[in-house]
Design a protein around this motif. Structure first.
Motif, PDB file in Angstrom:
ATOM      1  N   GLY A 255       2.958  -1.566   3.701  1.00 17.89           N
ATOM      2  CA  GLY A 255       2.939  -0.109   3.862  1.00 17.89           C
ATOM      3  C   GLY A 255       3.518   0.285   5.205  1.00 17.89           C
ATOM      4  O   GLY A 255       3.129  -0.256   6.237  1.00 17.89           O
TER       5      GLY A 255
ATOM      6  N   GLY B  57       3.717   3.662   6.339  1.00 17.05           N
ATOM      7  CA  GLY B  57       3.336   5.012   6.783  1.00 17.05           C
ATOM      8  C   GLY B  57       2.740   4.897   8.177  1.00 17.05           C
ATOM      9  O   GLY B  57       2.979   3.905   8.896  1.00 17.05           O
ATOM     10  N   TYR B  58       1.953   5.886   8.576  1.00 17.51           N
ATOM     11  CA  TYR B  58       1.389   5.855   9.930  1.00 17.51           C
ATOM     12  C   TYR B  58       0.538   4.602  10.177  1.00 17.51           C
ATOM     13  O   TYR B  58       0.627   3.979  11.233  1.00 17.51           O
ATOM     14  CB  TYR B  58       0.531   7.098  10.177  1.00 17.51           C
ATOM     15  N   ALA B  59      -0.307   4.226   9.208  1.00 19.26           N
ATOM     16  CA  ALA B  59      -1.205   3.086   9.445  1.00 19.26           C
ATOM     17  C   ALA B  59      -0.400   1.802   9.612  1.00 19.26           C
ATOM     18  O   ALA B  59      -0.673   0.991  10.514  1.00 19.26           O
ATOM     19  CB  ALA B  59      -2.200   2.944   8.294  1.00 19.26           C
TER      20      ALA B  59
ATOM     21  N   ASP C 157       7.693  -2.155   3.206  1.00 16.29           N
ATOM     22  CA  ASP C 157       7.436  -0.874   2.526  1.00 16.29           C
ATOM     23  C   ASP C 157       8.455  -0.719   1.396  1.00 16.29           C
ATOM     24  O   ASP C 157       9.630  -1.035   1.557  1.00 16.29           O
ATOM     25  CB  ASP C 157       7.556   0.312   3.490  1.00 16.29           C
ATOM     26  N   ARG C 158       7.968  -0.184   0.287  1.00 16.48           N
ATOM     27  CA  ARG C 158       8.847  -0.100  -0.888  1.00 16.48           C
ATOM     28  C   ARG C 158       9.935   0.967  -0.718  1.00 16.48           C
ATOM     29  O   ARG C 158      10.969   0.900  -1.367  1.00 16.48           O
ATOM     30  CB  ARG C 158       8.006   0.178  -2.133  1.00 16.48           C
ATOM     31  N   HIS C 159       9.710   1.939   0.160  1.00 21.78           N
ATOM     32  CA  HIS C 159      10.722   2.980   0.351  1.00 21.78           C
ATOM     33  C   HIS C 159      11.863   2.482   1.231  1.00 21.78           C
ATOM     34  O   HIS C 159      11.654   1.646   2.098  1.00 21.78           O
ATOM     35  CB  HIS C 159      10.097   4.225   0.997  1.00 21.78           C
TER      36      HIS C 159
ATOM     37  N   ARG D  71       4.598  16.272   5.305  1.00 25.73           N
ATOM     38  CA  ARG D  71       3.246  15.712   5.181  1.00 25.73           C
ATOM     39  C   ARG D  71       2.415  16.124   6.400  1.00 25.73           C
ATOM     40  O   ARG D  71       2.413  17.276   6.770  1.00 25.73           O
ATOM     41  CB  ARG D  71       3.302  14.203   4.970  1.00 25.73           C
TER      42      ARG D  71
ATOM     43  N   GLN E 154       5.606  14.179  10.325  1.00 27.02           N
ATOM     44  CA  GLN E 154       5.683  12.756  10.024  1.00 27.02           C
ATOM     45  C   GLN E 154       7.136  12.283   9.866  1.00 27.02           C
ATOM     46  O   GLN E 154       7.464  11.163  10.219  1.00 27.02           O
ATOM     47  CB  GLN E 154       4.904  12.508   8.736  1.00 27.02           C
TER      48      GLN E 154
ATOM     49  N   CYS F 120       5.419  -4.958  -2.326  1.00 27.96           N
ATOM     50  CA  CYS F 120       4.456  -6.058  -2.467  1.00 27.96           C
ATOM     51  C   CYS F 120       3.909  -5.985  -3.885  1.00 27.96           C
ATOM     52  O   CYS F 120       3.352  -4.965  -4.289  1.00 27.96           O
ATOM     53  CB  CYS F 120       3.336  -5.895  -1.432  1.00 27.96           C
TER      54      CYS F 120
ATOM     55  N   ALA G 269      -1.982  -1.362   4.322  1.00 21.83           N
ATOM     56  CA  ALA G 269      -1.776   0.021   4.779  1.00 21.83           C
ATOM     57  C   ALA G 269      -0.955   0.725   3.704  1.00 21.83           C
ATOM     58  O   ALA G 269      -0.015   1.454   3.989  1.00 21.83           O
ATOM     59  CB  ALA G 269      -1.050   0.025   6.123  1.00 21.83           C
ATOM     60  N   ASP G 270      -1.337   0.455   2.441  1.00 15.80           N
ATOM     61  CA  ASP G 270      -0.504   0.904   1.323  1.00 15.80           C
ATOM     62  C   ASP G 270      -1.010   2.197   0.683  1.00 15.80           C
ATOM     63  O   ASP G 270      -0.757   2.451  -0.490  1.00 15.80           O
ATOM     64  CB  ASP G 270      -0.332  -0.222   0.282  1.00 15.80           C
TER      65      ASP G 270
ATOM     66  N   TRP H 122       1.008  15.080  -4.460  1.00 10.23           N
ATOM     67  CA  TRP H 122      -0.055  14.326  -3.810  1.00 10.23           C
ATOM     68  C   TRP H 122      -1.403  14.923  -4.173  1.00 10.23           C
ATOM     69  O   TRP H 122      -1.486  16.047  -4.698  1.00 10.23           O
ATOM     70  CB  TRP H 122       0.135  14.230  -2.298  1.00 10.23           C
TER      71      TRP H 122
ATOM     72  N   GLY I 284      -6.015   3.096   7.241  1.00 10.40           N
ATOM     73  CA  GLY I 284      -5.454   4.389   6.855  1.00 10.40           C
ATOM     74  C   GLY I 284      -5.961   4.840   5.495  1.00 10.40           C
ATOM     75  O   GLY I 284      -7.100   4.557   5.101  1.00 10.40           O
ATOM     76  N   ASP I 285      -5.088   5.538   4.745  1.00  5.14           N
ATOM     77  CA  ASP I 285      -5.501   6.103   3.452  1.00  5.14           C
ATOM     78  C   ASP I 285      -5.948   5.026   2.459  1.00  5.14           C
ATOM     79  O   ASP I 285      -6.682   5.323   1.520  1.00  5.14           O
ATOM     80  CB  ASP I 285      -4.342   6.899   2.826  1.00  5.14           C
TER      81      ASP I 285
ATOM     82  N   PRO J  41      -6.906  17.544   4.189  1.00  5.99           N
ATOM     83  CA  PRO J  41      -6.045  17.558   5.371  1.00  5.99           C
ATOM     84  C   PRO J  41      -6.542  18.381   6.560  1.00  5.99           C
ATOM     85  O   PRO J  41      -5.931  18.310   7.622  1.00  5.99           O
ATOM     86  CB  PRO J  41      -4.723  18.151   4.852  1.00  5.99           C
TER      87      PRO J  41
END
Ligand SMILES: Cc1cc2nc3c(=O)[nH]c(=O)nc-3n(C[C@H](O)[C@H](O)[C@H](O)COP(=O)(O)OP(=O)(O)OC[C@H]3O[C@@H](n4cnc5c(N)ncnc54)[C@H](O)[C@@H]3O)c2cc1C
Length: 511
Positions: free
Chosen positions: A10, A12-14, A33-35, A43, A112, A136, A169-170, A278, A297-298, A305
């Protein structure tokens, strides 16, 4: 097979913060990360002073603040039927950007999409390896490590990675958490949103920039929220939908554009730039650790939020975890130290979940003043009670306000210090080592600390000027041991003793 001490799943931020903090502490790590790219969707936009305090010693505070420049003149939250109708200010006072009594960190509104690239660059500069476009697919933990099966999404090639630890962190739908069977008891999905970014010239309509606008009639629940974006003439919009009757696929580009015009209240040229869905949910994983896998993280916790606590907590989880992983991997600490990550961060998450649910309900309900959260205490007053300190540690998580007296389990109280003519905050000293802060006359303690491996010592009032003469009031002990994450581990008076300090460190590290 590729080997690494830590695999982070992951970006993102985490995940990015984990990669940055680990690499900064000399731990080689690999992030997947998959992106292929950072999302254009804003966000989370709020960077809180604790997060900025953490970025400061890594030299990132200025670039993050710079990323927030497009939002510099924004303040207040307004409600309206549409942007061209009257705005009712829920609050409109200037945003308190600095809290000089409490921290050298600041509030900052950087989104973000502009901060994540800063973290990417910084993590790479510290030596972290980042693989984007890589998913992953599964993990297989065993007693000595974790074998992860990844796939390069561009080529379809499988890649096997063997890691001693994995940071999951996914995100909200964490596949790793699910694979490990870690439940989120009582998970509630509160609202479902389609978020999108539009480009439109609103210069004649938006004459004063709010932090965001809540648009629609609260009585009918037909609401949307709108906020500015880091890119000129770009605006972020979030529209709630009911999953019982609709799905994100129903939000065609035409429908999003029509909704944007309705929220604006004018038939203007509007272009759709990007779109995603989301879910606003609340739920805390029952465990943040399963053997060699740690959730951050999430993946570990979600909540509404309000106060941007999700994004900031993701960074703060990573900060709490990184020094512990670094100590374990360097052989300075035993694996048991990692249990204190959950012991410290999960109680904070449980409290924040409850507060943000009530805070979000107040903001969008009929009485916005009825917000129960004291944001400053939530941000700077988080307290820990765990075995990674000497003594019991304070409970509950939040006391009355931000505690400014050094004792184990509290964030080290703020001091302004003079270092060679430059004003710094005391937290600028904490990032990659334990620090023994010694008061005036503490030379013997500082000398003792220098004999202990892994401890740095500073003399406040001598080598570092105590700009506001607060040492006695806020520290008032002969010596205070602060962890690399800026939390007090131990406070001592009496005869300086290197053996005693070494023993304290061993106990904190479970060595
Ligand atoms: C569309 C959207 C809008 C949001 N808006 C707000 C907001 O307005 N305010 C707010 O406070 N918060 C908002 N949030 C939440 C906020 O962004 C998160 O709380 C915060 O970013 C937490 O970061 P994270 O790193 O834990 O998770 P995320 O940012 O979700 O990052 C998880 C990462 O893991 C990657 N990943 C997942 N599975 C795999 C896998 N199998 N292999 C490889 N990579 C994987 C994903 O690609 C993603 O990049 C929003 C989230 C989304 C998705």
């Amino acid at each position: 097979m590729r080997e690494t001490p830590v695999l982070i799943v992951g970006g993102g931020y985490a995940g990015l913060a984990s990669a940055l903090f680990l690499a900064h502490q000399g731990v080689p790590c690999l992030l997947a990360d998959r992106h292929t790219d950072v999302s254009l969707l804003g966000r989370a936009r709020g960077i809180n002073p604790r997060t900025l305090e953490i970025y400061r010693p890594l030299g990132l505070a200025e670039s993050v603040k710079d990323a927030g420049r497009p939002f510099a003149d924004e303040a207040g939250v307004a409600r309206c039927a549409s942007l061209v109708d009257d705005w009712q200010w829920i609050f409109d006072e200037e945003f308190p950007r600095t809290l000089p009594e409490l921290t050298a960190g600041e509030f900052c509104l950087a989104d973000q999409s502009t901060v994540e690239p800063i973290l990417v660059e910084a993590a790479r500069a510290e030596g972290a390896e980042l693989w984007f476009g890589t998913r992953c697919e599964s993990i297989a933990p065993d007693a000595d490590g974790v074998t992860a099966e990844l796939r390069d999404l561009a080529t379809g090639e499988p890649r096997t990675v063997r890691a001693r630890y994995v940071v999951a962190a996914d995100g909200y739908r964490s596949g790793i958490r699910e694979q490990l069977g870690i439940a989120r008891p009582g998970l509630r999905e509160l609202r479902h949103y389609v978020s999108f970014v539009i480009r439109a010239d609103l210069s004649r309509i938006v004459t004063k920039r709010a932090l965001f606008w809540i648009i629609g009639d609260p009585a009918t629940g037909a609401m949307g929220a709108m906020a500015s974006h880091a890119l000129r003439d770009h605006w972020g919009i979030a529209i709630a939908y009911d999953p019982a009757t609709e799905s994100p696929a129903d939000f065609t580009d035409e429908r999003c554009l029509a909704a944007a015009r309705r929220l604006i209240g004018r038939d203007l040229p509007v272009e759709l730039v990007s779109k995603a869905s989301w879910t606003e949910a609340v739920g805390i994983a029952e465990r943040f650790r399963s053997g060699r896998v740690l959730l951050a993280g999430d993946a570990a916790h979600v909540w509404p939020p309000a106060q941007a606590m999700g994004a900031n907590s993701a960074v703060q989880d990573a900060h709490n975890l990184a020094w512990k992983l670094a100590a374990v991997l360097a052989g300075r600490a035993s694996d048991a130290l990692l249990d204190t990550y959950e012991a410290e961060r999960r109680p904070v998450a449980l409290e924040l979940a409850e507060l943000t649910v009530r805070s979000q309900a107040a903001r969008f309900g009929p009485d916005p003043e009825d917000d129960p959260a004291d944001p400053i205490t939530c941000i700077l007053g988080q307290r820990y009670a765990s075995a990674a300190m000497i003594g019991e540690g304070p409970t509950p998580v939040f006391g009355d306000g931000v505690e400014q007296v050094a004792r184990p389990g509290v964030r080290a109280p703020h001091l302004w210090l003079d270092r060679d003519g430059v004003r710094i905050g005391v937290h600028d000293l904490f990032h990659d080592a334990f620090t023994l802060l010694c008061g005036p006359g503490g030379e013997e303690w500082a000398r003792a600390a220098r004999k202990v491996d892994g401890v740095r010592a500073h003399l406040v009032g001598a080598e570092l000027g105590d700009v506001e003469h607060r040492w006695a009031e806020r520290y008032g002990r002969d010596a205070v041991l602060v962890r690399p994450d800026g939390y007090v581990a131990w406070a001592a008076d009496g005869e300086p003793d290197a053996e005693r300090l070494a023993d304290v460190l061993r106990r904190v590290l479970h060595a």
